[in-house]
Scaffold this active site. Structure first.
Site, mmCIF file in Angstrom:
data_model
loop_
_atom_site.group_PDB
_atom_site.id
_atom_site.type_symbol
_atom_site.label_atom_id
_atom_site.label_comp_id
_atom_site.label_asym_id
_atom_site.label_seq_id
_atom_site.Cartn_x
_atom_site.Cartn_y
_atom_site.Cartn_z
ATOM 1 N N ASN A 269 -65.117 -70.352 12.460
ATOM 2 C CA ASN A 269 -63.730 -70.764 12.216
ATOM 3 C C ASN A 269 -62.840 -69.512 12.122
ATOM 4 O OD1 ASN A 269 -64.670 -69.830 9.702
ATOM 5 N ND2 ASN A 269 -63.259 -71.163 8.624
ATOM 6 N N CYS A 271 -61.440 -67.615 9.909
ATOM 7 C CA CYS A 271 -61.696 -66.505 8.971
ATOM 8 C C CYS A 271 -63.152 -66.119 8.879
ATOM 9 C CB CYS A 271 -61.149 -66.862 7.605
ATOM 10 S SG CYS A 271 -59.351 -66.889 7.559
ATOM 11 N N GLU A 273 -65.969 -67.537 7.890
ATOM 12 C CA GLU A 273 -66.941 -67.946 6.880
ATOM 13 C C GLU A 273 -67.740 -69.184 7.269
ATOM 14 O OE1 GLU A 273 -63.590 -70.696 5.976
ATOM 15 O OE2 GLU A 273 -63.809 -68.630 6.649
#
Length: 795
Positions: A269, A271, A273
């Site tokens: 995704n 960012c 994580e």
């Protein structure tokens, strides 16, 4: 909920829904709406009305006590016609033109619902490769990365935020060198974070100082070999310069994916994580760890493990229900979500928990506690998932998974992740107990705010509480902390609290990496003991004067400690990247060997001294008022001792508005151009700016007022034209100062209530918020959050 001023502002602006009678719901009504919609899903598994009501009460209490918050789309989407509750998705990018544009269409639909997207461009054939159907040549993955970026720019995300994306390319793709450098110009590809997918084979070649193959994805055949060290140094160099690209260890992600028997992960995704398969989705929420310390700030401080365990189990139940309540933007996403039933339970308020426990962020005690806390949360989430599996059934892809092989029947393929919590951590924060995002340290302890001409201090609630209780709080001491930019080394603050109240730039990068590793877990742990099933969103902060070697050490440490990915940010690197340092001798000494991989033409020698001339402490100026279709625009032009313009301050609209932010930003940009060290005379540069801006149209395309202003840019052009005319008609000896004042004060006057980061003028470079214009933008968790208005890039 004990809401702060910022959290109330953000709720009213973006989250509270309009009711049928035209009024806006209250925060309490928002929580009840969400709790009701999510609890209702119990009914389809046989729960009766009383059981559903009990679940609803438990969910409501979880949020009302600020112990847990779901991701932002759950707040904005639950109980609405849109009904999209997931934060992010990964979409596949195929190698045909129809597949590429079909995915772009899907991404636009997702952005419209408030979701972010991740893409792997690794399947696309390299630039210049043959295209059999058209007898032409392929334009390559970077060209389509730019196309996707432009599409995102055109779509506003759910009315609340601009689309966020992640673009990933494997290290063995033939276009990898171009991809690594794709964001060296920080004005380009602004809607994407980018990361390089690092393979195990590449790391083996790096460790042996060997070469590795670049492979054409069209046929899987090697086309070239590169020295791994050269590519690695090129990657490090770009990350040092701009913070990008990040790194994801793609083979490790797949190896540790509990569901790797049924899928291959290519991307994450936005960012980083949440490693996800094609059409995978994030269903995220975070526990506020700051609320689970007993006898805080004392020698008897300890965690309330029982309450944390209960909260974890209720939160896991909540997130599993979100999967069923969700209205997915694509049928493929809905199908995949229900087959793997991924949830991502994470944490926030970690920095506040450490302070309550008396542990410094950069300490062995903190690192050990991190592993203990996250392992406990994973254990309790697994217990709840197992109970749900007995009632509702294991997730459809369970057989053959790592869970199946471990003999544990669960409802969810993954349960834990550490996601950015930029906005939801604001909702979890209380006036006396802040909530830092994710597992990041505190960004600052004292902000300064200009309130109607008076300088006010915004003090971290936890820091103030400790200082007042122990009797060492004073306005003078808080001002000293603000001026110093950190509490460490400030006389009057007890040594114990200097150590405990660490902020992000107090902490050496290796401690940032070690903390991330403690939450992530090691390669050799079984799935039942992995603290985090997915990954951890965190920024490894570096001081502005950090070297490329420092960044390289962090990247190597990330690999050695078992991280799935890493993101770095050198303080001020993006804000100043377009400027050229005057000290080229030192730059040449530090240049990496990887520059030989992709040579560039030498730039002309820069003028000596700073790249941008500093502001003088005093200045004379001329003010112009220009009518626009937005209202009256005020433009102050300050001059140097020679009467040449060096500073333009633009004001239009309300303080803190998007319009004011745009005006301030354009003024800053023009000012930088005027003060840039250059052989081009200031007068000529001013005329170039006028000519560039004068014909830019907008909603006032036919022109407004006597000067036929067509846009904000046009108004600035008109103002500069008037200044030049005034300047030419004025004998220098007869210039009458309209105002003589410190330039910094003049700038501050146009920011009124906007706070600035403590120490911003000394040892930190703090970017202005794109929404309110204040200098309170913290870079962390792979994104940016404003401590003034609550703006967050990615949550």
């Amino acid at each position: 909920m004990e809401l702060t001023h910022i959290s109330r502002t953000v709720l009213e602006k973006r989250y509270l829904r309009l009711k049928e009678d035209g009024t806006r719901e209250t925060p309490d009504e928002m929580l009840r709406r969400v709790a009701s919609v999510i609890a209702e899903m119990d009914r389809q598994y046989g729960a009766g009305p009383d059981e559903v009501k009990a679940t609803e009460a438990a969910f409501y209490s979880l949020m009302d006590n600020q112990d847990f918050m779901p991701n932002s789309p759950t707040f904005t989407g639950a109980g609405t016609s849109l009904g999209q509750l997931s934060a992010c998705f990964v979409l596949p990018v195929g190698d045909s033109l129809s597949e590429i544009y079909e995915t772009m269409k899907h991404a636009a639909l997702i952005h419209q619902t408030g979701g972010g997207t991740g893409f792997a461009f690794s399947r696309l054939r390299p630039a210049g490769d043959k295209v059999r159907s058209s007898q032409g040549v392929a334009s390559g993955p970077i060209s389509f990365l730019r196309v996707y970026n432009a599409s995102t720019e055109a779509v506003k995300q759910g009315g609340t935020r601009r689309g966020a994306n992640m673009g990933i390319l494997r290290i063995d793709h033939p276009d990898i060198l171009e991809f690594i450098a794709a964001k060296s110009d920080t004005t380009q590809i602004t809607n994407f974070n980018i990361s390089v997918g690092i393979t195990d084979k590449f790391m083996e070649a790096l460790e042996s100082d060997g070469t590795y193959d670049l492979t054409n994805p069209r046929d899987g055949q090697p086309v070239q070999q590169l020295r791994a060290r050269d590519v690695w140094e090129k990657l490090v160099d770009c990350a040092w310069s701009t913070g990008e690209p990040g790194v994801v260890f793609i083979d490790r992600m797949n190896r540790r994916n509990p569901n790797n028997h049924a899928e291959v992960i290519e991307a994450t995704n936005p960012c980083g994580e949440q490693p996800l398969p094609p059409y995978g989705s994030c269903n995220l929420g975070s526990i506020n760890l700051a609320n689970f310390v007993l006898e805080a700030y004392s020698d008897k401080a300890r965690l309330d493990w029982d309450r944390l365990g209960l909260t974890t189990r209720v939160a896991a139940h909540f997130l599993d229900n979100v999967i069923d309540a969700n209205k997915y933007p694509l049928p493929q996403i809905a199908e995949k979500a229900r087959r793997d039933r991924r949830i991502g339970l994470g944490v926030m308020g970690w920095a506040e928990m450490l302070v309550q426990m008396g542990y410094a962020y950069d300490s062995e005690e903190a690192v050990n506690l991190a592993a203990e806390v996250m392992t406990f949360i994973k254990q309790k989430a697994t217990e709840e998932s197992a109970v749900l599996a007995e009632v509702r059934g294991a997730y459809p892809e369970w057989e053959g998974s790592q869970w199946y092989n471990a003999g544990v029947k669960v409802r969810n393929a993954t349960m834990t992740t550490v996601a950015p919590t930029g906005t939801i951590s604001l909702f979890a924060a209380k006036p006396t107990l802040p909530c830092s995002g994710g597992i990041e340290p505190k960004f600052a302890l004292v902000f300064t705010r200009n309130q109607a001409g008076a300088i006010m201090l915004d003090v971290d609630g936890q820091f103030e509480q400790v200082a007042r209780r122990e009797g060492w709080y004073s306005e003078q001491l808080m001002k000293a902390v603000a001026e110093h930019g950190t509490v460490r080394g400030v006389e009057g603050v007890p040594e114990q609290w200097q150590r405990v109240f660490a902020t992000s730039h107090d902490i050496a990068p290796e401690w940032h990496v070690r903390m991330q590793a403690a939450f992530q877990g090691q390669d050799d742990l079984p799935v039942t003991l992995q603290p985090v099933d997915a990954a951890v969103s965190k920024t490894i902060n570096f001081a502005h004067d950090a070297t490329r070697d420092d960044v390289e050490q962090a990247y190597s440490m990330a690999w050695n400690l078992g991280l799935k990915g890493i993101t770095v940010y050198r303080d001020g690197s993006r804000a100043f990247q377009v400027l050229t340092s005057g000290n080229k001798t030192e730059e040449k000494k530090e240049a990496p060997a990887s520059e030989a991989v992709q040579p560039v033409a030498a730039a002309p020698a820069a003028p000596k001294g700073p790249a941008v001339a500093p502001r003088p402490t005093e200045a004379i100026g001329k003010m112009f008022v220009i009518p626009t279709h937005f209202g009256k625009m005020t433009m102050d032009v300050h001059m140097d001792d020679n009467g040449e313009p060096f500073e333009v301050i633009v004001s239009v609209g309300a303080a803190g508005s998007d319009l004011m932010a745009d005006a301030v930003g354009m003024g800053m940009l023009v000012s930088k151009m005027l003060r840039l060290r250059s052989d081009v005379p200031v007068r000529e540069r001013t005329e170039i700016i006028v000519d560039t801006l004068k014909n830019i149209g907008g909603s006032g395309s036919y022109g407004f007022g006597p000067n036929r202003v067509t846009s904000l840019a046009s108004a600035i052009s008109k103002g500069l034209q008037r200044f030049l005319a005034w300047r030419d008609s004025t004998v220098p000896g007869n210039i009458i100062p309209m105002a003589t004042a410190p330039v910094a004060a003049a700038v501050e006057e146009h920011h009124h209530n906007a706070p600035t980061m403590a120490g911003a003028e000394s040892d930190k470079h703090v970017d202005p918020c794109p929404e309110c214009g204040s200098h309170a933008l913290a870079v962390g968790e792979g994104c940016a959050t404003c401590h003034n208005c609550g703006y967050s890039k990615c949550s």
